[in-house]
Design a protein around this motif. Sequence first.
Motif, PDB file in Angstrom:
ATOM      1  N   LEU A 459       0.064  18.359  28.850  1.00 39.29           N
ATOM      2  CA  LEU A 459       1.265  18.951  28.818  1.00 39.29           C
ATOM      3  C   LEU A 459       2.157  18.601  29.960  1.00 39.29           C
ATOM      4  CD1 LEU A 459       0.977  22.386  27.014  1.00 39.29           C
ATOM      5  CD2 LEU A 459       0.744  20.034  26.019  1.00 39.29           C
ATOM      6  N   LEU A 460       1.748  18.844  31.088  1.00 41.35           N
ATOM      7  CA  LEU A 460       2.698  18.568  32.208  1.00 41.35           C
ATOM      8  C   LEU A 460       2.852  16.938  32.276  1.00 41.35           C
ATOM      9  CD1 LEU A 460       3.719  19.666  34.636  1.00 41.35           C
ATOM     10  CD2 LEU A 460       1.935  19.268  36.150  1.00 41.35           C
ATOM     11  N   TRP A 461       2.033  16.156  32.220  1.00 41.05           N
ATOM     12  CA  TRP A 461       1.981  14.833  32.319  1.00 41.05           C
ATOM     13  C   TRP A 461       2.858  14.152  31.159  1.00 41.05           C
ATOM     14  CZ3 TRP A 461       1.423  10.562  28.872  1.00 41.05           C
ATOM     15  CH2 TRP A 461       1.298   9.211  29.393  1.00 41.05           C
ATOM     16  N   LEU A 470       5.844  15.404  23.152  1.00 41.75           N
ATOM     17  CA  LEU A 470       5.133  16.845  23.566  1.00 41.75           C
ATOM     18  C   LEU A 470       4.500  17.528  22.274  1.00 41.75           C
ATOM     19  CD1 LEU A 470       4.518  18.421  26.208  1.00 41.75           C
ATOM     20  CD2 LEU A 470       6.778  19.582  25.833  1.00 41.75           C
ATOM     21  N   PRO A 471       5.517  17.622  21.098  1.00 34.24           N
ATOM     22  CA  PRO A 471       4.769  18.087  20.036  1.00 34.24           C
ATOM     23  C   PRO A 471       3.256  17.710  19.444  1.00 34.24           C
ATOM     24  CG  PRO A 471       6.955  18.071  19.819  1.00 34.24           C
ATOM     25  CD  PRO A 471       6.733  17.162  20.959  1.00 34.24           C
ATOM     26  N   LEU A 472       3.509  16.195  19.642  1.00 34.11           N
ATOM     27  CA  LEU A 472       2.367  15.560  19.071  1.00 34.11           C
ATOM     28  C   LEU A 472       1.014  15.606  20.135  1.00 34.11           C
ATOM     29  CD1 LEU A 472       1.007  13.380  17.169  1.00 34.11           C
ATOM     30  CD2 LEU A 472       1.687  11.595  18.861  1.00 34.11           C
ATOM     31  N   SER A 473       1.475  16.045  21.328  1.00 31.72           N
ATOM     32  CA  SER A 473       0.338  16.186  22.325  1.00 31.72           C
ATOM     33  C   SER A 473      -0.239  17.434  22.263  1.00 31.72           C
ATOM     34  CB  SER A 473       0.733  16.239  23.683  1.00 31.72           C
ATOM     35  OG  SER A 473       1.678  17.354  23.956  1.00 31.72           O
ATOM     36  N   VAL A 474       0.476  18.514  21.568  1.00 31.87           N
ATOM     37  CA  VAL A 474      -0.061  19.755  21.327  1.00 31.87           C
ATOM     38  C   VAL A 474      -0.908  19.758  19.870  1.00 31.87           C
ATOM     39  CG1 VAL A 474       0.440  22.206  20.384  1.00 31.87           C
ATOM     40  CG2 VAL A 474       1.646  21.112  22.255  1.00 31.87           C
ATOM     41  N   THR A 475      -0.461  18.936  19.016  1.00 31.48           N
ATOM     42  CA  THR A 475      -1.126  18.692  17.641  1.00 31.48           C
ATOM     43  C   THR A 475      -2.473  17.870  18.006  1.00 31.48           C
ATOM     44  OG1 THR A 475       0.875  18.476  16.317  1.00 31.48           O
ATOM     45  CG2 THR A 475      -1.064  17.582  15.451  1.00 31.48           C
ATOM     46  N   LEU A 476      -2.434  17.092  18.863  1.00 29.32           N
ATOM     47  CA  LEU A 476      -3.833  16.280  19.163  1.00 29.32           C
ATOM     48  C   LEU A 476      -4.717  17.173  19.727  1.00 29.32           C
ATOM     49  CD1 LEU A 476      -2.337  12.760  19.900  1.00 29.32           C
ATOM     50  CD2 LEU A 476      -3.449  13.380  18.051  1.00 29.32           C
TER      51      LEU A 476
END
Length: 492
Positions: A459-461, A470-476
């Motif tokens: 999340l930081l990166w 950022l939303p896609l990073s949480v989904t993945l």
Amino acid sequence: MNVLLIYPEFPDTFWSFKHALKFVRKKASFPPLGLLTVAAMLPAEWSKRLVDVNVARLTDENLAWADYVFISSMVVQRTSAQHIIARCKKAGVKVIAGGPLFTSEHEQFKDVDHFVLNEAELTLPPFLEDLSNNCAKRVYSTSCFADIRETPAPLWELANLKQYASMSIQYSRGCPYHCEFCNVTALFGRSPRTKTTEQVIAEVDSFYRLGWRGPVFFVDDNLIGNKKRLKDELLPALIKWQSEHVPIPFNAEVSINLSDDEPLMQMMSEAGFDTVFVGIETPDADGLAECNKKQNKNRNLVEDVRRIQRAGLQVQAGFIVGFDSDTPSIFQRQIDFIQKSGIVSAMIGLLQAPAGTKLYERLKQEGRLLGQMSGDNVDGTTNIIPTMDADILRDGYKRILRHIYSPESYYQRIKTFFREYKAPKIKVRFTFNHILALFRAIYHLGIVGNGRTQFWKLLLWTSFHRRELLPLSVTLAVYGYHFRKVSKLHVL
């Protein structure tokens, strides 16, 4: 006539997303497209109800109401289908069965009263006519393929759409390729048949009017099987539709040669496609030749994947180990390919031989079949006798899963993907469920999860380098939670 349409339960598999669905308070990924399409083919005066046991319980009251039960099933739903048929038999309700499971294995189901096999557009009408004349046969089948321009839109109103994470739609049937392990051409042929553009738009409109604003999956086994019609007709119509409505995201299955057609990729992105599933299978040239995966041969597959990602399409992919040509080096080669390509959702399975495939017939002649396949791509089982030592194959397979779904490798792969990925043009609508899902993800992945350090690093990166993702990073990250659960359940 009271007709109860029943859809069996999916076990906990890679594509069930059962553990991920809890984050968004959904009970299943997709409503039963085939069964709801069959419902639209039944006489309008019949009373119809749907019980999808993935989202609702099948009660004795349901069965007492029904004059007939229609059941459709995929192979992976076999166990649930057997239980449902047994309950119907006990309740004295006649069962009509169809779909891929029964088309392949109808001889195994002695308690089914009537089988409507292959494509229902061709086999359902004669069954209904015979039923009305009290002379219905037990089996209705055909070797012909239907004109799906005559296929009606599914009866979405029978389903509780709020229980599902995505909708599904079909544009075409059939695939121009003939991979040895795949039964698509046996079921649907090698000449892709398409619906009209007007049909597809009408189907999108039908669930849009019911309030659907979430993702939609094109279930075609190869959406780009007929590129010309897709580019000339369907995609322009979808681009126009998106411009006139609240946009919704699409995803689909395609072959790797999509990467050769930059204009097609751009059109798909403009039309709202943001994810594609590709059958990579193996980075080994001998394995590709063995399984007749000619469309994947003589390519730089990593660069092909990156071109698709740079066009705004996330690549999900399927991989197989256990080909006759595989040596123990294949396990590390699969790991290296998956990590280098940034394919986050990588489905790895042992080679299986579905009935009706060239592989099945070849191994049958060689005396190397071990009975029925499970239908689950990632449960660590196979219905064939491999040429590699079985223990080495099984241990190597487990090593792949342990590596690629470990938090460190998985989150690193997301970053590799994000370095190439062009953000999609269609933005996902955020709902209250998405906000709740974020808090659940923070708790389960960032506070109590084994990979919480890697979660926060991701999340930081992403916040510094690709904030729009950022939303896609949480989904993945949530997907990874599901994949680890499934992997541990079956093979680790």
